[in-house]
Design a protein around this motif. Structure first.
Motif, mmCIF file in Angstrom:
data_model
loop_
_atom_site.group_PDB
_atom_site.id
_atom_site.type_symbol
_atom_site.label_atom_id
_atom_site.label_comp_id
_atom_site.label_asym_id
_atom_site.label_seq_id
_atom_site.Cartn_x
_atom_site.Cartn_y
_atom_site.Cartn_z
ATOM 1 N N GLU A 266 21.160 48.336 31.558
ATOM 2 C CA GLU A 266 20.791 47.533 32.713
ATOM 3 C C GLU A 266 20.186 48.385 33.814
ATOM 4 N N ASN A 267 20.763 49.581 34.038
ATOM 5 C CA ASN A 267 20.203 50.423 35.091
ATOM 6 C C ASN A 267 18.781 50.877 34.770
ATOM 7 N N LEU A 268 18.490 51.136 33.435
ATOM 8 C CA LEU A 268 17.132 51.520 33.047
ATOM 9 C C LEU A 268 16.163 50.359 33.203
ATOM 10 N N LYS A 269 16.652 49.144 32.853
ATOM 11 C CA LYS A 269 15.800 47.965 33.072
ATOM 12 C C LYS A 269 15.478 47.791 34.544
ATOM 13 N N GLN A 270 16.534 47.983 35.400
ATOM 14 C CA GLN A 270 16.313 47.839 36.831
ATOM 15 C C GLN A 270 15.362 48.904 37.338
ATOM 16 N N PHE A 271 15.515 50.119 36.801
ATOM 17 C CA PHE A 271 14.623 51.197 37.216
ATOM 18 C C PHE A 271 13.165 50.910 36.809
ATOM 19 N N LEU A 272 12.995 50.417 35.568
ATOM 20 C CA LEU A 272 11.632 50.115 35.114
ATOM 21 C C LEU A 272 11.021 48.960 35.887
ATOM 22 N N ALA A 342 19.896 62.309 56.503
ATOM 23 C CA ALA A 342 18.912 63.074 55.727
ATOM 24 C C ALA A 342 19.483 63.482 54.397
ATOM 25 N N SER A 343 20.795 63.875 54.386
ATOM 26 C CA SER A 343 21.409 64.250 53.116
ATOM 27 C C SER A 343 21.508 63.061 52.193
ATOM 28 N N THR A 344 21.823 61.895 52.777
ATOM 29 C CA THR A 344 21.893 60.662 51.940
ATOM 30 C C THR A 344 20.528 60.335 51.336
ATOM 31 N N THR A 345 19.476 60.453 52.122
ATOM 32 C CA THR A 345 18.103 60.159 51.639
ATOM 33 C C THR A 345 17.690 61.134 50.554
ATOM 34 N N SER A 346 18.026 62.418 50.721
ATOM 35 C CA SER A 346 17.661 63.410 49.700
ATOM 36 C C SER A 346 18.391 63.152 48.397
ATOM 37 N N GLU A 347 19.693 62.690 48.516
ATOM 38 C CA GLU A 347 20.429 62.372 47.286
ATOM 39 C C GLU A 347 19.812 61.184 46.565
ATOM 40 N N GLU A 348 19.398 60.167 47.330
ATOM 41 C CA GLU A 348 18.758 58.995 46.699
ATOM 42 C C GLU A 348 17.455 59.384 46.024
ATOM 43 N N GLN A 349 16.662 60.229 46.688
ATOM 44 C CA GLN A 349 15.405 60.676 46.077
ATOM 45 C C GLN A 349 15.671 61.441 44.805
ATOM 46 N N HIS A 350 16.740 62.270 44.810
ATOM 47 C CA HIS A 350 17.072 63.026 43.608
ATOM 48 C C HIS A 350 17.440 62.103 42.469
ATOM 49 N N LEU A 351 18.250 61.047 42.770
ATOM 50 C CA LEU A 351 18.630 60.058 41.718
ATOM 51 C C LEU A 351 17.380 59.336 41.187
ATOM 52 N N LEU A 352 16.516 58.952 42.090
ATOM 53 C CA LEU A 352 15.283 58.262 41.673
ATOM 54 C C LEU A 352 14.430 59.142 40.797
ATOM 55 N N ALA A 353 14.333 60.393 41.128
ATOM 56 C CA ALA A 353 13.541 61.321 40.297
ATOM 57 C C ALA A 353 14.122 61.450 38.930
ATOM 58 N N GLU A 354 15.476 61.472 38.788
ATOM 59 C CA GLU A 354 16.101 61.516 37.475
ATOM 60 C C GLU A 354 15.835 60.260 36.703
#
Length: 354
Positions: A266-272, A342-354
């Motif tokens: 489900e998470n991959l579907k949501q990501f796609l 800023a730390s929260t935003t960087s963590e979200e960007q890191h998750l999105l990149a993965e």
């Protein structure tokens, strides 16, 4: 006197008869006078007198239709006279001809009364042969008449057809009133010859020249050949169906291998599904809005006139220092909150990149 006159009359009459007999005997009559009619034409023919090979005779021929004779050929050296243009299709006629030499004439040779349609002969018809599908077709064309058409003159016209194998004496006979006939039951690839005559007025015309043609192969199909064709067709259809089924089955297997039918998380579907939006925008939409904490800062200015004012100024200075301390504390708290954001935003960007 009467007796003398009668004697003189008898003598003169005898003299005239003798003279006329001498004159007529001096010019002989034509020989072998005959009437010929072909295809409704009418011609009178004759031979020169006997024992007169060195004599050049002239001839006069006449036609009698109703009452009197009408000259058609006058003082002609020909041994025939054509009456076709003087006669009609139906009618009774008489003909006669005599010999002429140096102004003297012979007796008339007369032909008895006749009808042209009764004595005429018909020439051979024109015949064309063609062969197809094991049958030979005979196409007959009536001979042209010199007066009108054949079927306008004779009400009952039919054809006598003889056909036989080339080289054999036995002939088959067929009578028909059709001018196009199919000869069936003939052997294929065999030469057949045909001759045709016209039947009219219980008479037979001349036969045409013999015409031959090779009969074509028969178009009839044997039952065994039909069964063999049906069997081969069934086998071809069966093999085709099996090959089509196998081809479709293997194609389906290959498609399953290339494009497997598996369920995505489900998470991959949501990501796609979110790939159509920029990652920063989606992160900003999902992040919660931060609350800003602030304190009011008030500044009072008074004139320094008295000691009380000094105390107030001192007190205000102390208050100002406290406010500055408070302001510094607020600034420190805001910087800490911004660093957390800023730390929260960087963590979200890191998750999105993965």
């Amino acid at each position: 006197m009467k007796s003398v006159f009668s004697c003189l009359s008898v003598v003169s009459l005898f003299y005239i008869v003798c003279v006329s007999s001498v004159l007529t005997e001096s010019v002989p009559i034509p020989e072998n006078v005959t009437v010929k009619s072909l295809d409704m034409g009418l011609v009178l023919e004759w031979d020169p007198p006997l024992n007169t090979t060195n004599q050049l005779f002239n001839y006069t021929a006449e036609l009698k239709a109703w009452r009197d004779y009408e000259p058609v050929c006058v003082r002609s050296s020909s041994l025939s006279c054509d009456f076709t243009n003087k006669v009609s299709t139906f009618g009774l006629y008489q003909l006669r001809v005599r010999t002429e030499l140096h102004g003297e004439t012979s007796d008339w040779v007369e032909i008895k009364e006749f009808a042209v349609d009764k004595i005429t002969e018909i020439s051979a018809p024109r015949v064309e042969l063609s062969s197809r599908k094991g049958q030979t077709e005979v196409d007959i064309t009536d001979p042209p008449m010199r007066r009108r058409n054949l079927r306008d003159i004779f009400t009952q016209v039919s054809y006598l057809i003889h056909f036989w194998k080339e080289g054999e004496a036995k002939k088959e006979e067929l009578i028909t009133d059709q001018n196009r006939v199919m000869l069936s039951n003939l052997e294929p690839l065999v030469n057949y010859c045909v001759e045709v005559a016209v039947l009219y007025n219980k008479k037979t015309s001349q036969f045409n020249n013999m015409t031959c043609v090779t009969n074509s192969p028969s178009s009839a199909v044997e039952p065994g050949f039909i069964a063999a064709v049906l069997l081969v067709s069934f086998l071809v259809v069966l093999v085709s169906v099996v090959l089509i089924f196998l081809a479709m089955w293997y194609s389906h297997k290959v498609c399953r291998i290339i494009f497997p039918d598996t369920k995505l998380p489900e998470n991959l579907k949501q990501f796609l599904s979110q790939q159509s939006q920029p990652p920063i925008l989606s992160a900003m939409q999902e992040s919660t809005q931060l609350k800003e904490h602030f304190h009011e800062l008030r500044i009072f200015q008074t004139e320094p006139d008295s000691s009380q004012d000094k105390q107030q100024m001192e007190g205000s200075g102390i208050q100002t220092e406290k406010d500055e301390c408070c302001t510094g504390a607020d600034v420190t708290q805001r910087s800490e909150e911004k660093s957390e954001t800023a730390s929260t935003t960087s963590e979200e960007q890191h998750l999105l990149a993965e």
